[in-house]
Write a protein that holds these residues in place. Structure first.
Motif: not given
Length: 151
Positions: A23-25, A28-30, A124-135, A141-146
């Motif tokens: 989870a921490l990794e 950090h990627i995000l 669940v990994a969540t991002v908020s602050g951009l248009p929702d498709v970009e979030d 992208e981060a999950l793919g990298q991990l």
């Protein structure tokens, strides 16, 4: 993307392990991706019982924390990415109220993506602050990298 394309993309993101270190990794990627792009986002990784990681990057706002919480709640409730749920509900003309869910605690907005260990949703990994498709795309992208790193 269509709902089927989104679901196919997400099915390829299963991790091989899950614990606090993973989870921490992921967090950090995000953070790294967001900082590289100077994105004003909140990042939240949680399961139904606890928060594993939370960060509010410069330029984000308190409302992003609330949106992240509400999007996470929707993904945790449905077991699906919030963007997928948004598309399915829109196609059927359904609302949160139709499902007995409150808008105060759930958001029909992309950006919350289930973290899967095999077929089981572990967080669940969540991002908020951009248009929702970009979030949504940032989390994918981060999950793919991990996943490629063996996470």
């Amino acid at each position: 993307m269509t709902t089927q394309e989104l679901e196919a993309e997400l099915s390829a993101l299963s991790l091989s392990a899950w614990d606090e270190d993973v989870a921490l990794e992921l967090g950090h990627i995000l953070v790294s991706l967001a900082r590289e792009r100077d994105l004003p986002v909140v990042i939240d990784i949680r399961d139904a019982n606890r928060c594993f990681f939370h960060a509010a990057l410069p330029g984000s706002a308190a409302q992003n924390d609330n949106w992240a919480r509400r999007k996470s709640n929707l993904a945790l409730y449905t077991g699906k990415a919030s963007l997928v749920v948004k598309q399915v509900f829109a196609a059927k003309g359904r609302t949160l109220a139709d499902e007995g869910l409150s808008e105060a605690d759930h958001a029909m907005s992309g950006g919350a993506v289930p973290v899967k260990l095999g077929a089981a949703m572990v967080a669940v990994a969540t991002v908020s602050g951009l248009p929702d498709v970009e979030d949504h795309r940032l989390v994918v992208e981060a999950l793919g990298q991990l996943a490629r790193q063996g996470g």
